[in-house]
Design a protein around this motif. Structure first.
Motif, PDB file in Angstrom:
ATOM      1  N   SER A   1      37.112  39.375  39.930  1.00  0.00           N
ATOM      2  CA  SER A   1      35.912  38.765  40.505  1.00  0.00           C
ATOM      3  C   SER A   1      35.334  37.830  39.444  1.00  0.00           C
ATOM      4  O   SER A   1      35.715  37.905  38.274  1.00  0.00           O
ATOM      5  N   PRO A   2      34.434  36.941  39.819  1.00  0.00           N
ATOM      6  CA  PRO A   2      33.945  35.963  38.843  1.00  0.00           C
ATOM      7  C   PRO A   2      33.387  36.567  37.562  1.00  0.00           C
ATOM      8  O   PRO A   2      33.672  36.070  36.467  1.00  0.00           O
ATOM      9  N   GLN A   3      32.621  37.620  37.671  1.00  0.00           N
ATOM     10  CA  GLN A   3      32.000  38.204  36.484  1.00  0.00           C
ATOM     11  C   GLN A   3      32.669  39.482  36.021  1.00  0.00           C
ATOM     12  O   GLN A   3      32.357  39.993  34.943  1.00  0.00           O
ATOM     13  N   GLY A   4      33.608  40.001  36.830  1.00  0.00           N
ATOM     14  CA  GLY A   4      34.236  41.258  36.480  1.00  0.00           C
ATOM     15  C   GLY A   4      33.326  42.442  36.773  1.00  0.00           C
ATOM     16  O   GLY A   4      32.211  42.295  37.252  1.00  0.00           O
ATOM     17  N   GLY A   5      33.839  43.642  36.505  1.00  0.00           N
ATOM     18  CA  GLY A   5      33.055  44.845  36.748  1.00  0.00           C
ATOM     19  C   GLY A   5      33.075  45.277  38.202  1.00  0.00           C
ATOM     20  O   GLY A   5      33.924  44.856  38.985  1.00  0.00           O
ATOM     21  N   LYS A   6      32.126  46.122  38.559  1.00  0.00           N
ATOM     22  CA  LYS A   6      32.072  46.655  39.917  1.00  0.00           C
ATOM     23  C   LYS A   6      31.607  45.587  40.901  1.00  0.00           C
ATOM     24  O   LYS A   6      30.686  44.817  40.613  1.00  0.00           O
ATOM     25  N   VAL A   7      32.248  45.556  42.061  1.00  0.00           N
ATOM     26  CA  VAL A   7      31.864  44.608  43.113  1.00  0.00           C
ATOM     27  C   VAL A   7      31.422  45.386  44.347  1.00  0.00           C
ATOM     28  O   VAL A   7      31.867  46.503  44.586  1.00  0.00           O
ATOM     29  N   VAL A   8      30.549  44.777  45.123  1.00  0.00           N
ATOM     30  CA  VAL A   8      29.930  45.454  46.263  1.00  0.00           C
ATOM     31  C   VAL A   8      30.388  44.795  47.564  1.00  0.00           C
ATOM     32  O   VAL A   8      30.308  43.576  47.718  1.00  0.00           O
ATOM     33  N   ALA A   9      30.845  45.626  48.493  1.00  0.00           N
ATOM     34  CA  ALA A   9      31.276  45.141  49.804  1.00  0.00           C
ATOM     35  C   ALA A   9      30.111  45.114  50.780  1.00  0.00           C
ATOM     36  O   ALA A   9      29.120  45.826  50.616  1.00  0.00           O
ATOM     37  N   ASP A  10      30.236  44.290  51.798  1.00  0.00           N
ATOM     38  CA  ASP A  10      29.305  44.373  52.914  1.00  0.00           C
ATOM     39  C   ASP A  10      29.530  45.707  53.632  1.00  0.00           C
ATOM     40  O   ASP A  10      30.540  46.382  53.415  1.00  0.00           O
ATOM     41  N   GLU A  11      28.617  46.072  54.497  1.00  0.00           N
ATOM     42  CA  GLU A  11      28.747  47.328  55.219  1.00  0.00           C
ATOM     43  C   GLU A  11      30.048  47.341  56.020  1.00  0.00           C
ATOM     44  O   GLU A  11      30.441  46.346  56.618  1.00  0.00           O
TER      45      GLU A  11
ATOM     46  N   MET B   1      40.516  52.276  43.967  1.00  0.00           N
ATOM     47  CA  MET B   1      39.073  52.387  43.794  1.00  0.00           C
ATOM     48  C   MET B   1      38.661  52.190  42.332  1.00  0.00           C
ATOM     49  O   MET B   1      37.598  51.622  42.050  1.00  0.00           O
ATOM     50  N   ALA B   2      39.506  52.638  41.417  1.00  0.00           N
ATOM     51  CA  ALA B   2      39.207  52.421  39.999  1.00  0.00           C
ATOM     52  C   ALA B   2      39.204  50.935  39.671  1.00  0.00           C
ATOM     53  O   ALA B   2      38.361  50.457  38.888  1.00  0.00           O
ATOM     54  N   LYS B   3      40.118  50.194  40.277  1.00  0.00           N
ATOM     55  CA  LYS B   3      40.168  48.752  40.045  1.00  0.00           C
ATOM     56  C   LYS B   3      38.952  48.052  40.657  1.00  0.00           C
ATOM     57  O   LYS B   3      38.426  47.084  40.090  1.00  0.00           O
ATOM     58  N   LEU B   4      38.493  48.538  41.817  1.00  0.00           N
ATOM     59  CA  LEU B   4      37.302  47.955  42.429  1.00  0.00           C
ATOM     60  C   LEU B   4      36.054  48.225  41.595  1.00  0.00           C
ATOM     61  O   LEU B   4      35.126  47.423  41.557  1.00  0.00           O
ATOM     62  N   ASP B   5      36.035  49.367  40.931  1.00  0.00           N
ATOM     63  CA  ASP B   5      34.887  49.722  40.098  1.00  0.00           C
ATOM     64  C   ASP B   5      34.876  48.977  38.765  1.00  0.00           C
ATOM     65  O   ASP B   5      33.860  48.974  38.060  1.00  0.00           O
ATOM     66  N   ASN B   6      35.990  48.361  38.428  1.00  0.00           N
ATOM     67  CA  ASN B   6      36.072  47.655  37.148  1.00  0.00           C
ATOM     68  C   ASN B   6      36.991  46.442  37.273  1.00  0.00           C
ATOM     69  O   ASN B   6      38.041  46.365  36.638  1.00  0.00           O
ATOM     70  N   THR B   7      36.580  45.492  38.119  1.00  0.00           N
ATOM     71  CA  THR B   7      37.429  44.319  38.343  1.00  0.00           C
ATOM     72  C   THR B   7      37.543  43.492  37.071  1.00  0.00           C
ATOM     73  O   THR B   7      36.651  43.498  36.213  1.00  0.00           O
ATOM     74  N   LEU B   8      38.640  42.769  36.982  1.00  0.00           N
ATOM     75  CA  LEU B   8      38.832  41.839  35.873  1.00  0.00           C
ATOM     76  C   LEU B   8      37.944  40.619  36.077  1.00  0.00           C
ATOM     77  O   LEU B   8      37.707  40.203  37.215  1.00  0.00           O
ATOM     78  N   ALA B   9      37.457  40.056  35.015  1.00  0.00           N
ATOM     79  CA  ALA B   9      36.744  38.780  35.109  1.00  0.00           C
ATOM     80  C   ALA B   9      37.769  37.659  35.224  1.00  0.00           C
ATOM     81  O   ALA B   9      38.777  37.654  34.502  1.00  0.00           O
ATOM     82  N   THR B  10      37.554  36.724  36.137  1.00  0.00           N
ATOM     83  CA  THR B  10      38.544  35.660  36.341  1.00  0.00           C
ATOM     84  C   THR B  10      38.803  34.877  35.054  1.00  0.00           C
ATOM     85  O   THR B  10      39.907  34.382  34.833  1.00  0.00           O
ATOM     86  N   GLY B  11      37.799  34.791  34.202  1.00  0.00           N
ATOM     87  CA  GLY B  11      37.970  34.062  32.937  1.00  0.00           C
ATOM     88  C   GLY B  11      38.857  34.774  31.944  1.00  0.00           C
ATOM     89  O   GLY B  11      39.312  34.159  30.967  1.00  0.00           O
ATOM     90  N   ASP B  12      39.129  36.073  32.183  1.00  0.00           N
ATOM     91  CA  ASP B  12      39.968  36.848  31.266  1.00  0.00           C
ATOM     92  C   ASP B  12      41.394  37.021  31.765  1.00  0.00           C
ATOM     93  O   ASP B  12      42.194  37.714  31.136  1.00  0.00           O
ATOM     94  N   VAL B  13      41.711  36.391  32.894  1.00  0.00           N
ATOM     95  CA  VAL B  13      43.017  36.580  33.525  1.00  0.00           C
ATOM     96  C   VAL B  13      43.961  35.455  33.135  1.00  0.00           C
ATOM     97  O   VAL B  13      43.565  34.290  33.063  1.00  0.00           O
ATOM     98  N   ASN B  14      45.214  35.822  32.904  1.00  0.00           N
ATOM     99  CA  ASN B  14      46.252  34.844  32.563  1.00  0.00           C
ATOM    100  C   ASN B  14      47.061  34.525  33.821  1.00  0.00           C
ATOM    101  O   ASN B  14      47.724  35.402  34.381  1.00  0.00           O
TER     102      ASN B  14
END
Length: 372
Positions: A74-84, A102-115
């Motif tokens: 995700s743009p900022q990384g970390g946990k992301v929130v879904a709509d209902e 679910m672990a990956k959703l709770d700690n997404t990679l920041a797009t700026g850190d991805v190769n």
């Protein structure tokens, strides 16, 4: 153990490995896809829109079933929130029970850190949040460009193509220019996006066309996938499975047979009915648990129907679900459509039946008094 016995033992081991080892698609374990989600949603109060969990879950399952390695960013990384969303839907329940996902959703990679070199494909999930943060994510634009220019697959569904609108290739041209492109349509936005559409900086269909994309679409909320080489885009949530499957193919794999979800089957049958296959309506009528979806689709399709044949199709869909839903708003829409098409006896009968159940229902009384 003599040399002959050693050879025999080695041959036995090799045979066992050949005949009893699990069947894995050649090279499938080397395929890696980056799934990108909006990070715009907020945890408390749902004050801002997030990503669509349904779309994420369906696509994640397709990639998982095909033994593709999956990372989530995700743009900022970390946990992301879904709509209902409905956690009881089978595809959602499957992913919710997947601790790794679910672990990956709770700690997404920041797009700026991805190769970008680590991935053969990228899949951008939709949801209204995608309209706010993904078009502005410069790191994501770079990822998409690099994956595309290294012959990787670029896929996006529903509002996910918002991430593509500002992507330019090294030649200075927009990625979507002169390519078949798809996404949530203006018509769908006006019907289903009223809560947030006034906050958007642009309408997705308009912007994709302004960037030179050759926009194509199917009728309201039906599956439509545009494939132009490495670029794969889908119109709406109904298109998710097909978009993910096309990306699997683009990766050089033969997709395994995936589970067909009832709602997707229903929408496919509706599409077939609208295309002239009357038997499809009979098939969907035999799926009682799907009748609310059929009725709702007919109701909204009627709002955009311009030709008499389209109005008749909408009427048939609403009538198919009428008895099961027993909804006065739907009944009124049926009566109005019958009146518009000149089916006066049918319209009067619909109003009379409605009033027998709700004698004081004013919209029905007014229509009956005005027209009959």
């Amino acid at each position: 153990m003599n040399q002959l016995q050693q050879i025999i033992k080695l041959v036995s081991i090799l045979l066992a490995m050949m005949f009893f080892a699990p069947q894995v698609d050649a090279g499938s374990d080397t395929k890696r896809v980056l799934m990108v989600l909006s990070g715009y949603g907020q945890e408390q109060g749902k004050l801002t829109p997030g990503y669509e969990f349904d779309e994420f879950a369906k696509a994640y399952q397709i990639f998982s079933d095909n033994h593709i390695s999956i990372d989530i960013a995700s743009p900022q990384g970390g946990k992301v929130v879904a709509d209902e969303f409905d956690p009881q839907k089978p595809y959602n329940a499957t992913v919710l029970a997947d601790k790794g996902a679910m672990a990956k959703l709770d700690n997404t990679l920041a797009t700026g850190d991805v190769n970008a070199k680590d991935y053969q494909g990228i899949f951008i999930v939709g949801g209204k949040g995608a309209m706010f943060d993904l078009p502005k994510d410069v790191a994501l634009q770079q990822l998409i460009k690099e994956i595309y220019q290294h012959q990787g697959g670029v896929a996006a569904v529903c509002h996910g193509p918002a991430a593509l609108v500002n992507v330019k290739l090294d030649n200075g041209r927009y990625l979507v220019a002169d390519k078949a492109i798809n996404g949530f349509t203006n018509q769908e936005e006006r019907l289903f996006g009223k809560k947030w559409v006034n906050d958007f900086e642009f309408m997705l269909q308009d912007k994709l066309q302004q960037r030179g994309g050759k926009f194509q679409s199917s009728p309201l909320m039906l599956s439509h996938v545009a494939v132009d080489g490495q670029l794969i885009t889908g119109q709406n949530p109904t298109s998710t499975v097909a978009v993910a499957t096309e990306l699997v193919k683009q990766l050089g794999l033969t997709p395994v047979e995936s589970e067909q979800y009832d709602e997707d089957v229903t929408m496919t049958l509706i599409a077939q009915f609208l295309a002239g296959n009357d038997e499809a309506l009979a098939q969907v009528a035999a799926m009682p648990e799907q009748l609310p979806l059929v009725g709702m689709y007919g109701f909204y399709y009627n709002k955009v129907a311009e030709q008499p044949q389209q109005q008749q199709h909408a009427l048939a869909l609403m009538r198919t679900a009428q008895q099961a839903l027993n909804n006065p708003v739907l009944d009124m829409q049926i009566a109005k459509t019958q009146h518009k098409l000149g089916f006066e006896q049918e319209a009067k009968a619909t109003l009379t039946q409605l009033l027998s159940a709700k004698p004081d229902y004013q919209p029905a009384l007014d229509m009956l008094k005005t027209n009959y």
